[in-house]
Motif scaffolding. Structure first.
Motif, short mmCIF file in Angstrom:
data_model
loop_
_atom_site.label_atom_id
_atom_site.label_comp_id
_atom_site.label_asym_id
_atom_site.label_seq_id
_atom_site.Cartn_x
_atom_site.Cartn_y
_atom_site.Cartn_z
N GLN A 471 0.51 22.00 -20.27
CA GLN A 471 0.68 23.36 -19.80
C GLN A 471 -0.48 24.24 -20.28
OE1 GLN A 471 3.90 25.62 -21.53
NE2 GLN A 471 4.14 26.85 -19.69
N GLY A 472 -1.00 25.04 -19.35
CA GLY A 472 -1.97 26.07 -19.70
C GLY A 472 -3.30 25.56 -20.20
N ASN A 473 -3.65 24.33 -19.86
CA ASN A 473 -4.96 23.80 -20.25
C ASN A 473 -6.03 24.22 -19.24
OD1 ASN A 473 -4.09 21.90 -22.55
ND2 ASN A 473 -2.73 21.32 -20.86
N THR A 474 -7.26 24.34 -19.70
CA THR A 474 -8.37 24.73 -18.84
C THR A 474 -9.41 23.63 -18.85
OG1 THR A 474 -8.04 27.07 -19.33
CG2 THR A 474 -10.18 26.43 -18.44
N VAL A 475 -9.78 23.17 -17.65
CA VAL A 475 -10.72 22.06 -17.52
C VAL A 475 -12.01 22.56 -16.89
CG1 VAL A 475 -11.16 19.86 -16.35
CG2 VAL A 475 -8.91 20.32 -17.37
N GLY A 476 -13.14 22.27 -17.56
CA GLY A 476 -14.46 22.54 -16.99
C GLY A 476 -15.00 21.29 -16.32
N LEU A 498 3.14 18.73 -15.39
CA LEU A 498 1.84 19.39 -15.30
C LEU A 498 2.08 20.81 -14.80
CD1 LEU A 498 -0.07 16.49 -13.47
CD2 LEU A 498 0.20 16.83 -15.95
N ILE A 499 2.04 21.78 -15.70
CA ILE A 499 2.46 23.13 -15.38
C ILE A 499 1.35 24.14 -15.75
CG2 ILE A 499 4.23 24.89 -15.72
CD1 ILE A 499 5.30 22.29 -14.55
N GLY A 500 0.90 24.89 -14.77
CA GLY A 500 0.03 26.03 -15.02
C GLY A 500 -1.31 25.70 -15.62
N ASN A 501 -1.88 24.58 -15.30
CA ASN A 501 -3.20 24.22 -15.80
C ASN A 501 -4.29 24.72 -14.84
OD1 ASN A 501 -2.41 22.32 -18.12
ND2 ASN A 501 -1.23 21.52 -16.38
N ASP A 502 -5.41 25.15 -15.37
CA ASP A 502 -6.52 25.66 -14.56
C ASP A 502 -7.56 24.56 -14.42
OD1 ASP A 502 -8.66 26.91 -13.37
OD2 ASP A 502 -8.63 28.67 -14.71
N LEU A 503 -7.66 24.00 -13.22
CA LEU A 503 -8.54 22.87 -12.95
C LEU A 503 -9.65 23.24 -11.99
CD1 LEU A 503 -5.67 20.24 -12.42
CD2 LEU A 503 -6.64 21.08 -14.57
N THR A 504 -9.87 24.52 -11.77
CA THR A 504 -10.77 24.98 -10.71
C THR A 504 -12.23 24.68 -10.98
OG1 THR A 504 -10.82 27.17 -11.73
CG2 THR A 504 -9.19 26.80 -9.98
N ALA A 505 -12.62 24.52 -12.26
CA ALA A 505 -14.03 24.33 -12.59
C ALA A 505 -14.37 22.87 -12.84
CB ALA A 505 -14.39 25.17 -13.81
N ARG A 506 -13.57 21.96 -12.32
CA ARG A 506 -13.75 20.54 -12.63
C ARG A 506 -15.00 19.95 -12.03
NH1 ARG A 506 -10.08 21.31 -8.65
NH2 ARG A 506 -10.25 20.05 -6.75
N GLN A 524 2.37 25.13 -10.18
CA GLN A 524 1.61 26.32 -10.58
C GLN A 524 0.26 25.99 -11.19
OE1 GLN A 524 4.27 28.48 -13.17
NE2 GLN A 524 5.65 29.04 -11.50
N ASN A 525 -0.28 24.83 -10.87
CA ASN A 525 -1.62 24.50 -11.34
C ASN A 525 -2.66 25.13 -10.41
OD1 ASN A 525 -1.00 22.47 -13.56
ND2 ASN A 525 0.12 21.59 -11.82
N LEU A 526 -3.77 25.58 -10.99
CA LEU A 526 -4.87 26.13 -10.21
C LEU A 526 -5.86 25.01 -9.94
CD1 LEU A 526 -5.44 29.48 -12.14
CD2 LEU A 526 -4.07 29.08 -10.07
#
Length: 527
Positions: A471-476, A498-506, A524-526
């Motif tokens: 939850q709430g992890n950010t991936v570059g 897998l809830i609310g993780n930001d994966l937009t910059a992968r 709710q993952n990005l």
């Protein structure tokens, strides 16, 4: 270490000799304390480096022992050849500022408080002893029989301050064997010689050990441990003509079920070691803090028991470990069949340039906490060897939080082998050749982590793990393209959230979620 910090570190030690003697008064004032002083030169010692001063020292020591309550043995500046072990009585202070005491034969320790024959139990031996200043030269290259430079056994109240130990042959500069309430302050351990064949890698400059046969020849062998030991402001280095000791302090012996308590290793410098920086062997309720440790062949800070005892209540904080070539930076290990550890806290340390399996490693530890550590540049020992920045195994409900990990030839953070319920939170992981965070245990929680520059997967759930929660992890940026993903759920894993993780910059071409598990819930993952 500044005065107030040292006062706090010393605790009860200051009361034994007074603050001036411990904290840096002028040598003469610290040595005498207003008591009786016996000068070795008044008993015939020449200090010219050529005359055998053994008889003069023995005469002067006899005069010290004749003073009720003890006295000061004063060794003025000079070079004093000595050909026997000098046995100190209770209440003795040895002041040797500017003096060099040189061993002239295989005669054992230069100083000791026991006779190797008379049994003494517990802490009832000759204590309240201080050794201040002096260079204690064991001439280990010439006199190779294994021997400590100074040995204390079965006693209470020891201070060794401002001493330099040179060329100890295959044993220890200072041995604390069944000793309570001791301090080593501002000492230098300068070189260790292999002597009569003993391994350098097992020999600590300061051995903290219990009374067992086969250790120091000081009966009774009643397994009395050490308690309330402080080592601060000391330096371990390789000698100019010899190799280094195997560790600043610790033990390679021990006894089943016997523990040393309240050991404090604070503010020391290790410039070179043949194996370990600090070796915490059979310790409980102890602190290893604010040390600088470099040039290590195996482990920078090593928590282990030679006899398989479970360590507990140890805090490792504020240390800098740099330049390990062989195994790990900070390592908590258990020998085969050994008991589990508990209550280990590793926090606020900096671990740099480790070539080995892990910068920080812990196994079989209950109540493990790893927080706010900085790990940079962890390299494989061999081209195909295992390598991780932080690696935790078989330590359920561990907390791995607020760490910064970068430049790892392998996984940034790895958790496996039944470390169930581990919390991995608020860590920053940058540039790894494996996954950024790799969790292969049931019930792992990955929350609020930031991972950039991982290879194949930023966050990987494997090992048939059940019930992982991300939850709430950010991936570059993730390297590896379509064969990996920002999050990878491996085959055999089940019930992953897998809830609310930001994966937009992968990065372009990298899948957001690669799911080969069963029962995965993603919301709710990005992406």
């Amino acid at each position: 270490m500044e005065r107030r910090a040292l006062m706090l570190a010393m605790g009860g030690f200051v009361g034994a000799w007074g603050g001036s003697a411990v904290l840096g008064a002028a040598p003469a004032e610290a040595a005498t304390g207003g008591g009786t002083v016996v000068d070795v030169t008044a008993h015939g010692a020449k200090g010219d480096g050529a005359t055998d001063d053994t008889a003069a020292f023995q005469s002067a020591l006899a005069a010290v022992k004749a003073v009720p309550g003890g006295a000061t043995l004063l060794i003025p500046p000079g070079t004093y050849p000595i050909g026997t072990s000098l046995v100190l009585g209770a209440g003795t202070t040895v002041s040797a500022y500017g003096a060099r005491i040189v061993r002239t034969k295989d005669s054992g320790a230069l100083l000791k408080n026991f006779d190797s024959v008379t049994p003494v139990y517990g802490y009832q031996g000759a204590g309240s002893i201080a050794v201040l200043g002096g260079t204690w030269d064991m001439r280990g290259g010439q006199f190779t029989k294994q021997s400590d430079a100074i040995g204390f056994a079965h006693c209470e109240g020891v201070l060794v301050k401002d001493c330099t130990f040179v060329d100890t042959p295959s044993a220890h500069a200072v041995e604390l064997n069944a000793v309570r309430n001791a301090a080593l302050v501002n000492c230098v351990f300068d070189g260790h010689h292999p002597g009569d064949g003993a391994s350098l890698t097992t020999k600590e400059a300061v051995q903290i050990t219990c009374a067992t046969e086969g250790n120091l020849p000081a009966p009774a062998y009643d397994a009395t441990p050490c308690q309330d030991i402080l080592i601060t402001g000391c330096t371990l280095r390789a000698g100019t003509t010899t190799g280094p000791f195997g560790a600043l302090c610790g033990d390679h012996w021990g006894a089943k079920g016997v523990f040393h308590q309240r050991i404090r290793v604070i503010g020391n410098t290790v410039e070179k070691s043949g194996a370990y920086g600090v070796r915490a062997a059979d310790w409980r309720d102890s602190v290893i803090a604010d040390n600088t440790i470099t040039g290590i062949a195996a482990h920078g800070i090593y928590l282990n028991s030679p006899q398989g005892n479970g360590l507990s209540g140890i805090t490792v904080s504020g240390n800098t470990v740099r330049g390990v070539d062989g195994s790990g930076g900070i390592s908590v290990t258990v020998p085969a069949g050994g008991a589990r550890h508990s209550g280990i806290v590793i926090t606020g340390n900096t671990v740099e340039s480790v070539k080995g399996e892990a910068a920080i490693y812990a196994v079989q530890t209950d109540g493990l906490t790893l927080t706010r550590n900085t790990v940079t540049t962890t390299l494989r020992l061999t081209p195909t060897g295992n390598c991780q920045g932080i690696h935790v195994q078989s330590s359920p409900n561990a907390i791995i939080a607020g760490n910064a990990v970068s430049d790892v030839q392998g996984d940034g953070i790895g958790v496996d082998s039944a470390a169930t319920g581990t919390l991995i939170a608020d860590n920053t992981v940058l540039t790894t050749t494996g996954p950024g965070i790799n969790a292969g245990v049931n019930g792992a929680t990955l929350r609020g982590n930031r991972v950039t520059g991982a290879t194949t997967y930023a966050l990987r759930i494997g090992g048939n793990a059940a019930g992982a929660f991300l939850q709430g992890n950010t991936v570059g940026a993730v390297t590896g393209g379509a064969s990996g993903g920002a999050i990878g759920v491996m085959a055999g894993s089940s019930g992953t959230w897998l809830i609310g993780n930001d994966l937009t910059a992968r990065g372009a071409g990298v899948p957001a979620i690669t799911d080969n598990g069963s029962g995965t819930t993603a919301a709710q993952n990005l992406i």
